[in-house]
Design a protein around this motif. Structure first.
Motif, PDB file in Angstrom:
ATOM      1  N   GLY A 133       0.749  -1.135   0.073  1.00  0.00           N
ATOM      2  CA  GLY A 133       0.162   0.005   0.030  1.00  0.00           C
ATOM      3  C   GLY A 133       0.712   1.204   0.211  1.00  0.00           C
ATOM      4  O   GLY A 133       0.170   2.283   0.177  1.00  0.00           O
ATOM      5  N   VAL A 134       2.234   1.022  -0.257  1.00  0.00           N
ATOM      6  CA  VAL A 134       2.959   2.298  -0.413  1.00  0.00           C
ATOM      7  C   VAL A 134       3.501   2.661  -1.513  1.00  0.00           C
ATOM      8  O   VAL A 134       4.138   1.525  -2.394  1.00  0.00           O
ATOM      9  CB  VAL A 134       4.194   2.141   0.751  1.00  0.00           C
ATOM     10  CG1 VAL A 134       4.863   3.373   0.782  1.00  0.00           C
ATOM     11  CG2 VAL A 134       3.679   1.882   2.198  1.00  0.00           C
ATOM     12  N   THR A 135       3.409   3.692  -2.201  1.00  0.00           N
ATOM     13  CA  THR A 135       3.888   3.904  -3.458  1.00  0.00           C
ATOM     14  C   THR A 135       5.201   4.686  -3.634  1.00  0.00           C
ATOM     15  O   THR A 135       5.582   5.062  -2.575  1.00  0.00           O
ATOM     16  CB  THR A 135       2.980   4.625  -4.289  1.00  0.00           C
ATOM     17  OG1 THR A 135       2.980   6.312  -3.423  1.00  0.00           O
ATOM     18  CG2 THR A 135       1.408   4.079  -4.299  1.00  0.00           C
ATOM     19  N   GLU A 136       5.971   4.611  -4.804  1.00  0.00           N
ATOM     20  CA  GLU A 136       7.178   5.308  -4.918  1.00  0.00           C
ATOM     21  C   GLU A 136       6.906   6.757  -4.517  1.00  0.00           C
ATOM     22  O   GLU A 136       7.840   7.318  -4.081  1.00  0.00           O
ATOM     23  CB  GLU A 136       7.738   4.803  -6.308  1.00  0.00           C
ATOM     24  CG  GLU A 136       8.218   3.504  -6.793  1.00  0.00           C
ATOM     25  CD  GLU A 136       9.156   3.248  -5.751  1.00  0.00           C
ATOM     26  OE1 GLU A 136      10.058   3.844  -5.785  1.00  0.00           O
ATOM     27  OE2 GLU A 136       9.465   1.915  -5.945  1.00  0.00           O
ATOM     28  N   ASP A 137       5.638   7.144  -5.076  1.00  0.00           N
ATOM     29  CA  ASP A 137       5.495   8.723  -5.066  1.00  0.00           C
ATOM     30  C   ASP A 137       5.451   9.280  -3.257  1.00  0.00           C
ATOM     31  O   ASP A 137       6.025  10.109  -3.083  1.00  0.00           O
ATOM     32  CB  ASP A 137       4.229   9.073  -5.692  1.00  0.00           C
ATOM     33  CG  ASP A 137       4.384   9.109  -7.243  1.00  0.00           C
ATOM     34  OD1 ASP A 137       5.643   9.052  -7.658  1.00  0.00           O
ATOM     35  OD2 ASP A 137       3.473   9.194  -7.740  1.00  0.00           O
ATOM     36  N   THR A 138       4.945   8.331  -2.606  1.00  0.00           N
ATOM     37  CA  THR A 138       4.815   8.692  -1.294  1.00  0.00           C
ATOM     38  C   THR A 138       6.079   8.736  -0.604  1.00  0.00           C
ATOM     39  O   THR A 138       6.476   9.649   0.130  1.00  0.00           O
ATOM     40  CB  THR A 138       3.919   7.494  -0.535  1.00  0.00           C
ATOM     41  OG1 THR A 138       2.594   7.733  -1.165  1.00  0.00           O
ATOM     42  CG2 THR A 138       3.902   7.828   0.967  1.00  0.00           C
ATOM     43  N   LEU A 139       6.973   7.622  -0.859  1.00  0.00           N
ATOM     44  CA  LEU A 139       8.498   7.655  -0.234  1.00  0.00           C
ATOM     45  C   LEU A 139       9.248   8.843  -0.798  1.00  0.00           C
ATOM     46  O   LEU A 139       9.885   9.409  -0.236  1.00  0.00           O
ATOM     47  CB  LEU A 139       8.965   6.402  -0.601  1.00  0.00           C
ATOM     48  CG  LEU A 139       8.197   4.847   0.185  1.00  0.00           C
ATOM     49  CD1 LEU A 139       8.945   3.794  -0.469  1.00  0.00           C
ATOM     50  CD2 LEU A 139       8.563   5.206   1.578  1.00  0.00           C
ATOM     51  N   SER A 140       9.019   9.177  -2.220  1.00  0.00           N
ATOM     52  CA  SER A 140       9.762  10.265  -2.792  1.00  0.00           C
ATOM     53  C   SER A 140       9.459  11.492  -1.958  1.00  0.00           C
ATOM     54  O   SER A 140      10.057  12.433  -1.541  1.00  0.00           O
ATOM     55  CB  SER A 140       9.548  10.091  -4.221  1.00  0.00           C
ATOM     56  OG  SER A 140      10.023  11.386  -4.635  1.00  0.00           O
ATOM     57  N   GLN A 141       8.041  11.878  -1.979  1.00  0.00           N
ATOM     58  CA  GLN A 141       7.482  13.253  -1.403  1.00  0.00           C
ATOM     59  C   GLN A 141       7.766  13.286   0.020  1.00  0.00           C
ATOM     60  O   GLN A 141       7.933  14.433   0.405  1.00  0.00           O
ATOM     61  CB  GLN A 141       5.981  13.108  -1.536  1.00  0.00           C
ATOM     62  CG  GLN A 141       5.612  13.215  -3.183  1.00  0.00           C
ATOM     63  CD  GLN A 141       4.134  12.919  -3.406  1.00  0.00           C
ATOM     64  OE1 GLN A 141       3.273  12.881  -2.525  1.00  0.00           O
ATOM     65  NE2 GLN A 141       3.623  12.908  -4.598  1.00  0.00           N
ATOM     66  N   LEU A 142       7.808  12.102   0.706  1.00  0.00           N
ATOM     67  CA  LEU A 142       8.146  12.203   2.119  1.00  0.00           C
ATOM     68  C   LEU A 142       9.254  11.959   2.600  1.00  0.00           C
ATOM     69  O   LEU A 142       9.806  11.730   3.796  1.00  0.00           O
ATOM     70  CB  LEU A 142       7.035  11.324   2.786  1.00  0.00           C
ATOM     71  CG  LEU A 142       5.681  11.892   2.716  1.00  0.00           C
ATOM     72  CD1 LEU A 142       4.593  10.503   3.441  1.00  0.00           C
ATOM     73  CD2 LEU A 142       5.170  12.979   3.191  1.00  0.00           C
ATOM     74  N   ALA A 143      10.409  11.742   1.514  1.00  0.00           N
ATOM     75  CA  ALA A 143      11.607  11.544   1.855  1.00  0.00           C
ATOM     76  C   ALA A 143      12.628  12.510   2.989  1.00  0.00           C
ATOM     77  O   ALA A 143      13.325  11.996   3.717  1.00  0.00           O
ATOM     78  CB  ALA A 143      12.507  11.243   0.694  1.00  0.00           C
ATOM     79  N   HIS A 144      12.089  13.676   3.144  1.00  0.00           N
ATOM     80  CA  HIS A 144      12.853  14.497   3.863  1.00  0.00           C
ATOM     81  C   HIS A 144      12.362  14.494   5.206  1.00  0.00           C
ATOM     82  O   HIS A 144      12.832  15.286   6.154  1.00  0.00           O
ATOM     83  CB  HIS A 144      12.508  16.158   3.205  1.00  0.00           C
ATOM     84  CG  HIS A 144      11.126  16.326   3.150  1.00  0.00           C
ATOM     85  ND1 HIS A 144      10.132  15.793   2.421  1.00  0.00           N
ATOM     86  CD2 HIS A 144      10.433  17.332   3.898  1.00  0.00           C
ATOM     87  CE1 HIS A 144       9.106  16.686   2.621  1.00  0.00           C
ATOM     88  NE2 HIS A 144       9.146  17.424   3.663  1.00  0.00           N
ATOM     89  N   GLU A 145      11.118  13.709   5.628  1.00  0.00           N
ATOM     90  CA  GLU A 145      10.562  13.856   6.813  1.00  0.00           C
ATOM     91  C   GLU A 145      11.418  12.767   7.843  1.00  0.00           C
ATOM     92  O   GLU A 145      12.044  11.842   7.233  1.00  0.00           O
ATOM     93  CB  GLU A 145       9.124  13.902   6.630  1.00  0.00           C
ATOM     94  CG  GLU A 145       8.480  14.940   6.241  1.00  0.00           C
ATOM     95  CD  GLU A 145       6.960  15.036   6.159  1.00  0.00           C
ATOM     96  OE1 GLU A 145       6.459  14.220   7.174  1.00  0.00           O
ATOM     97  OE2 GLU A 145       6.402  15.879   5.596  1.00  0.00           O
ATOM     98  N   ASP A 146      10.861  12.570   8.948  1.00  0.00           N
ATOM     99  CA  ASP A 146      11.543  11.628   9.709  1.00  0.00           C
ATOM    100  C   ASP A 146      10.807  10.127   9.771  1.00  0.00           C
ATOM    101  O   ASP A 146       9.453  10.249   9.560  1.00  0.00           O
ATOM    102  CB  ASP A 146      11.497  12.165  11.139  1.00  0.00           C
ATOM    103  CG  ASP A 146      12.571  13.233  11.672  1.00  0.00           C
ATOM    104  OD1 ASP A 146      13.435  13.498  10.564  1.00  0.00           O
ATOM    105  OD2 ASP A 146      12.411  13.809  12.546  1.00  0.00           O
TER     106      ASP A 146
END
Length: 214
Positions: free
Chosen positions: A11-24
């Motif tokens: 349920g996790v997309t590449e876009d999600t990980l990319s967009q939130l990469a700067h968060e903890d």
């Protein structure tokens, strides 16, 4: 600030990980490998890591010191990660990769949102995927906000004798008992950006959701 916990890739997309990469982020078992492979070094990681390969364990050890948990224990890896998150000072905690795969894991993950320590904490906890945002509303009056791209909002009681008042959604209720096994409060809809929900005598799961894209 927001904190993100990653359990699996479900349920996790590449876009999600990319967009939130700067968060903890916190890695939960194999979720740690997924994060590292996407260039995200978590602030902590928990799990027994018994499903990882030697190469994956080397990847983890090269980037972060993890707390390796025993395979046989009373708590799930996610529950341990949530207890860690409770010691921190984040406004919101989002749990990713917790809805797919084994149904017993999913139901157990849902239960973690209803733990008294989570309910009484200063952080808001959510289980999220590409179609759903799940949280627990405790007793009281809540102003709820329409999440972007989510079409529906549903309320599922935790226990008996819950009374629900809904104002500002398509279908309104006034101090209506929610019966276990009934689906009356599934698939309501927002008609404005915000609405008001009052929960009495217990708690409810609130799920904002959308149909799967074609």
């Amino acid at each position: 600030m927001d904190l993100h916990l990653l359990c699996t890739y479900n349920g996790v997309t590449e876009d999600t990980l990319s967009q939130l990469a700067h968060e903890d982020w916190v890695g939960i078992d194999y979720g740690t490998v997924v994060l590292l492979r996407h260039g995200i070094t978590p602030i902590a990681a928990f799990g027994d890591f018994d499903s990882t390969t030697p190469a994956e364990r080397d990847l983890i050890n090269d980037h972060i010191e993890v707390e390796v948990l025993p395979s046989e224990k009373n708590e799930t890896d996610l529950e341990v990660g949530i207890h860690y998150a409770l010691t921190l000072d984040y406004d919101r905690v989002f749990i990713h990769g917790a809805t797919g795969g084994r149904m017993d894991h999913f139901l157990g993950n849902l239960q973690t949102l209803a733990h008294p320590d989570v309910i009484l904490s200063g952080s808001e906890f959510y289980i999220v995927d590409e179609q759903n945002i799940i949280q627990v509303l405790a007793a009281g009056t809540h102003i709820i906000t329409h999440a972007q791209d989510m079409q529906y909002v549903s309320f599922i009681p935790l226990g008996e004798q819950v009374l629900l008042t809904i104002e500002g959604l398509k279908y309104e209720l006034l101090r209506t008992p929610l019966e276990l096994g009934r689906t009356r409060t599934v698939s309501n809809e927002f008609i404005a950006d915000r609405a008001q929900v009052t929960v009495e005598n217990g708690m409810v799961y609130m799920v904002q959701s959308r149909d799967k894209s074609a």
